[in-house]
Design a protein around this motif. Structure first.
Motif, PDB file in Angstrom:
ATOM      1  N   TYR A   1     -15.571 -20.359 -10.126  1.00  0.00           N
ATOM      2  CA  TYR A   1     -14.208 -19.849 -10.036  1.00  0.00           C
ATOM      3  C   TYR A   1     -13.668 -20.048  -8.627  1.00  0.00           C
ATOM      4  O   TYR A   1     -14.379 -19.912  -7.632  1.00  0.00           O
ATOM      5  CB  TYR A   1     -14.159 -18.361 -10.383  1.00  0.00           C
ATOM      6  N   GLY A   2     -12.385 -20.364  -8.534  1.00  0.00           N
ATOM      7  CA  GLY A   2     -11.731 -20.495  -7.246  1.00  0.00           C
ATOM      8  C   GLY A   2     -11.366 -19.140  -6.675  1.00  0.00           C
ATOM      9  O   GLY A   2     -11.693 -18.090  -7.236  1.00  0.00           O
ATOM     10  N   ALA A   3     -10.686 -19.160  -5.539  1.00  0.00           N
ATOM     11  CA  ALA A   3     -10.269 -17.918  -4.898  1.00  0.00           C
ATOM     12  C   ALA A   3      -9.369 -17.123  -5.838  1.00  0.00           C
ATOM     13  O   ALA A   3      -8.545 -17.682  -6.559  1.00  0.00           O
ATOM     14  CB  ALA A   3      -9.535 -18.221  -3.600  1.00  0.00           C
ATOM     15  N   ALA A   4      -9.540 -15.815  -5.850  1.00  0.00           N
ATOM     16  CA  ALA A   4      -8.695 -14.950  -6.668  1.00  0.00           C
ATOM     17  C   ALA A   4      -7.339 -14.782  -5.991  1.00  0.00           C
ATOM     18  O   ALA A   4      -7.201 -14.946  -4.778  1.00  0.00           O
ATOM     19  CB  ALA A   4      -9.359 -13.591  -6.865  1.00  0.00           C
ATOM     20  N   ALA A   5      -6.325 -14.484  -6.802  1.00  0.00           N
ATOM     21  CA  ALA A   5      -4.978 -14.283  -6.267  1.00  0.00           C
ATOM     22  C   ALA A   5      -4.359 -13.054  -6.891  1.00  0.00           C
ATOM     23  O   ALA A   5      -4.644 -12.716  -8.045  1.00  0.00           O
ATOM     24  CB  ALA A   5      -4.111 -15.510  -6.540  1.00  0.00           C
ATOM     25  N   TRP A   6      -3.525 -12.374  -6.133  1.00  0.00           N
ATOM     26  CA  TRP A   6      -2.651 -11.346  -6.667  1.00  0.00           C
ATOM     27  C   TRP A   6      -1.319 -12.001  -6.996  1.00  0.00           C
ATOM     28  O   TRP A   6      -0.911 -12.978  -6.354  1.00  0.00           O
ATOM     29  CB  TRP A   6      -2.406 -10.247  -5.638  1.00  0.00           C
ATOM     30  N   LEU A   7      -0.613 -11.471  -7.980  1.00  0.00           N
ATOM     31  CA  LEU A   7       0.754 -11.949  -8.199  1.00  0.00           C
ATOM     32  C   LEU A   7       1.621 -11.627  -6.995  1.00  0.00           C
ATOM     33  O   LEU A   7       2.348 -12.468  -6.470  1.00  0.00           O
ATOM     34  CB  LEU A   7       1.359 -11.281  -9.443  1.00  0.00           C
ATOM     35  N   VAL A   8       1.541 -10.384  -6.566  1.00  0.00           N
ATOM     36  CA  VAL A   8       2.362  -9.921  -5.455  1.00  0.00           C
ATOM     37  C   VAL A   8       1.729  -8.646  -4.906  1.00  0.00           C
ATOM     38  O   VAL A   8       1.020  -7.932  -5.622  1.00  0.00           O
ATOM     39  CB  VAL A   8       3.821  -9.659  -5.927  1.00  0.00           C
ATOM     40  N   ALA A   9       1.950  -8.376  -3.624  1.00  0.00           N
ATOM     41  CA  ALA A   9       1.482  -7.129  -3.005  1.00  0.00           C
ATOM     42  C   ALA A   9       2.569  -6.630  -2.070  1.00  0.00           C
ATOM     43  O   ALA A   9       3.371  -7.411  -1.546  1.00  0.00           O
ATOM     44  CB  ALA A   9       0.179  -7.359  -2.248  1.00  0.00           C
ATOM     45  N   SER A  10       2.628  -5.332  -1.884  1.00  0.00           N
ATOM     46  CA  SER A  10       3.583  -4.740  -0.941  1.00  0.00           C
ATOM     47  C   SER A  10       2.820  -4.118   0.218  1.00  0.00           C
ATOM     48  O   SER A  10       1.695  -3.641   0.050  1.00  0.00           O
ATOM     49  CB  SER A  10       4.460  -3.697  -1.640  1.00  0.00           C
ATOM     50  N   LEU A  11       3.423  -4.144   1.372  1.00  0.00           N
ATOM     51  CA  LEU A  11       2.806  -3.590   2.575  1.00  0.00           C
ATOM     52  C   LEU A  11       3.341  -2.189   2.826  1.00  0.00           C
ATOM     53  O   LEU A  11       4.551  -1.947   2.755  1.00  0.00           O
ATOM     54  CB  LEU A  11       3.099  -4.471   3.787  1.00  0.00           C
ATOM     55  N   ASP A  12       2.431  -1.253   3.136  1.00  0.00           N
ATOM     56  CA  ASP A  12       2.890   0.086   3.501  1.00  0.00           C
ATOM     57  C   ASP A  12       3.211   0.132   4.984  1.00  0.00           C
ATOM     58  O   ASP A  12       3.139  -0.884   5.695  1.00  0.00           O
ATOM     59  CB  ASP A  12       1.859   1.147   3.095  1.00  0.00           C
ATOM     60  N   HIS A  13       3.567   1.319   5.493  1.00  0.00           N
ATOM     61  CA  HIS A  13       3.994   1.430   6.891  1.00  0.00           C
ATOM     62  C   HIS A  13       2.858   1.177   7.870  1.00  0.00           C
ATOM     63  O   HIS A  13       3.093   0.965   9.055  1.00  0.00           O
ATOM     64  CB  HIS A  13       4.620   2.808   7.141  1.00  0.00           C
ATOM     65  N   ASN A  14       1.614   1.179   7.363  1.00  0.00           N
ATOM     66  CA  ASN A  14       0.469   0.854   8.222  1.00  0.00           C
ATOM     67  C   ASN A  14       0.085  -0.617   8.147  1.00  0.00           C
ATOM     68  O   ASN A  14      -0.907  -1.038   8.749  1.00  0.00           O
ATOM     69  CB  ASN A  14      -0.740   1.714   7.824  1.00  0.00           C
ATOM     70  N   GLY A  15       0.853  -1.397   7.377  1.00  0.00           N
ATOM     71  CA  GLY A  15       0.550  -2.809   7.239  1.00  0.00           C
ATOM     72  C   GLY A  15      -0.558  -3.113   6.255  1.00  0.00           C
ATOM     73  O   GLY A  15      -1.064  -4.237   6.212  1.00  0.00           O
ATOM     74  N   VAL A  16      -0.950  -2.120   5.443  1.00  0.00           N
ATOM     75  CA  VAL A  16      -1.999  -2.318   4.444  1.00  0.00           C
ATOM     76  C   VAL A  16      -1.369  -2.844   3.153  1.00  0.00           C
ATOM     77  O   VAL A  16      -0.353  -2.323   2.682  1.00  0.00           O
ATOM     78  CB  VAL A  16      -2.758  -1.009   4.165  1.00  0.00           C
ATOM     79  N   ALA A  17      -1.973  -3.902   2.591  1.00  0.00           N
ATOM     80  CA  ALA A  17      -1.443  -4.509   1.373  1.00  0.00           C
ATOM     81  C   ALA A  17      -1.889  -3.726   0.148  1.00  0.00           C
ATOM     82  O   ALA A  17      -3.057  -3.369   0.016  1.00  0.00           O
ATOM     83  CB  ALA A  17      -1.910  -5.958   1.269  1.00  0.00           C
ATOM     84  N   HIS A  18      -0.949  -3.469  -0.752  1.00  0.00           N
ATOM     85  CA  HIS A  18      -1.243  -2.783  -2.014  1.00  0.00           C
ATOM     86  C   HIS A  18      -0.843  -3.704  -3.156  1.00  0.00           C
ATOM     87  O   HIS A  18       0.353  -3.926  -3.395  1.00  0.00           O
ATOM     88  CB  HIS A  18      -0.467  -1.469  -2.100  1.00  0.00           C
ATOM     89  N   PRO A  19      -1.815  -4.280  -3.886  1.00  0.00           N
ATOM     90  CA  PRO A  19      -1.474  -5.186  -4.977  1.00  0.00           C
ATOM     91  C   PRO A  19      -0.811  -4.447  -6.133  1.00  0.00           C
ATOM     92  O   PRO A  19      -0.987  -3.242  -6.307  1.00  0.00           O
ATOM     93  CB  PRO A  19      -2.829  -5.758  -5.392  1.00  0.00           C
ATOM     94  N   VAL A  20      -0.046  -5.200  -6.902  1.00  0.00           N
ATOM     95  CA  VAL A  20       0.645  -4.652  -8.067  1.00  0.00           C
ATOM     96  C   VAL A  20      -0.196  -5.008  -9.296  1.00  0.00           C
ATOM     97  O   VAL A  20      -0.292  -6.175  -9.657  1.00  0.00           O
ATOM     98  CB  VAL A  20       2.062  -5.235  -8.186  1.00  0.00           C
ATOM     99  N   PRO A  21      -0.845  -4.034  -9.946  1.00  0.00           N
ATOM    100  CA  PRO A  21      -1.774  -4.349 -11.036  1.00  0.00           C
ATOM    101  C   PRO A  21      -1.058  -4.721 -12.335  1.00  0.00           C
ATOM    102  O   PRO A  21       0.043  -4.249 -12.624  1.00  0.00           O
ATOM    103  CB  PRO A  21      -2.572  -3.049 -11.204  1.00  0.00           C
TER     104      PRO A  21
END
Length: 257
Positions: A156-176
């Motif tokens: 399998y190749g690298a996994a991908a998220w469709l999209v993620a949003s960044l919070d105020h700390n710059g942490v990415a939160h994927p959209v499940p």
């Protein structure tokens, strides 16, 4: 006094048969807009297996949504601890058919079967024929928060998220992912179309994914985003997996046996 009346002609009432509207990307976008207007409710944990036991659990062939002789064979995965429950649908000539989640659909490989938990799958694996007479092999894996493809005879190749949003700390939160619709292809088709909904507290996303197997598997993705108030910066299609080789680990990768 005698009066004569002309008989009224019989009225024939013809009722046109009801034809279901086709389900397409516009349908998914309409559902996404409806989700956006409703208050967001964080999904409950699906319960289910720990990741190690989950890897060994597989759907029983008689409960697979399409026959095992299909060119593309989708295999929904059971509930997994920490995975957002996903609804699964098959789009066929006679309409859209949902597949309800039941633990009895699966072989648990010695693990205790969990209860229904959150009532949803944790995505699905997709198989495609290998070389002539060699049966089916892995082609795609979609579920949870990510998706992956594999070329013929490759890992399998690298996994991908469709999209993620960044919070105020710059942490990415994927959209499940929350919903998948697979369009059952005609015999001999060489690509599969998948529609998907993904949702978080930040946004709702509608996706159309055309998956094309081969020695180098490919995907063509259309994405419509519907942000909620307070959304931060977005990361579009970020890769989240590891690479099997790079400039620090040169050399050819041995194909999977």
């Amino acid at each position: 006094m005698l009066r004569c009346y002309r008989p009224l002609a019989a009225l024939a009432l013809v009722v046109a048969p009801t034809v279901a509207a086709p389900f397409d990307f516009e349908s998914v976008k309409r559902l996404a807009k409806e989700r956006l207007l409703a208050p967001y409710v964080a999904p409950a944990d699906s319960g289910g297996l720990d990741p190690a036991a989950w890897q060994a659990a597989h759907i029983k062939p008689q409960h697979a949504p399409w026959t095992m002789g299909s060119r593309f064979v989708p295999l929904p995965r059971p509930a997994r601890r920490g995975c957002v429950p996903t609804r699964w649908h098959s789009i066929q000539l006679n309409g859209v058919r949902p597949l309800d989640y039941r633990p009895t659909q699966f072989e648990w490989a010695g693990a205790a079967a969990p209860d229904a938990g959150g009532g949803g799958f944790c995505g699905f694996d997709l198989l495609y024929p290998r070389a002539a007479g060699a049966g089916h092999g892995p082609f795609a894996r979609i579920g949870g928060e990510r998706w992956q493809l594999t070329g013929a005879g490759r890992p399998y190749g690298a996994a991908a998220w469709l999209v993620a949003s960044l919070d105020h700390n710059g942490v990415a939160h994927p959209v499940p992912f929350t919903d998948h619709w697979l369009v059952r292809p005609a015999a001999g088709a060489h690509q599969l179309r998948v529609y998907a909904l993904a949702e978080s507290a930040m946004l709702v996303a509608a996706a159309q994914m055309d998956l094309m197997p081969g020695s180098d598997a490919r995907a063509r993705v259309q994405l419509a985003l519907y942000p909620r108030e307070g959304i931060g910066p977005l990361l579009l299609a970020p890769l989240v997996g590891s690479f099997v080789q790079d400039e620090h680990r040169p050399g050819r990768v041995s194909p999977l046996q």
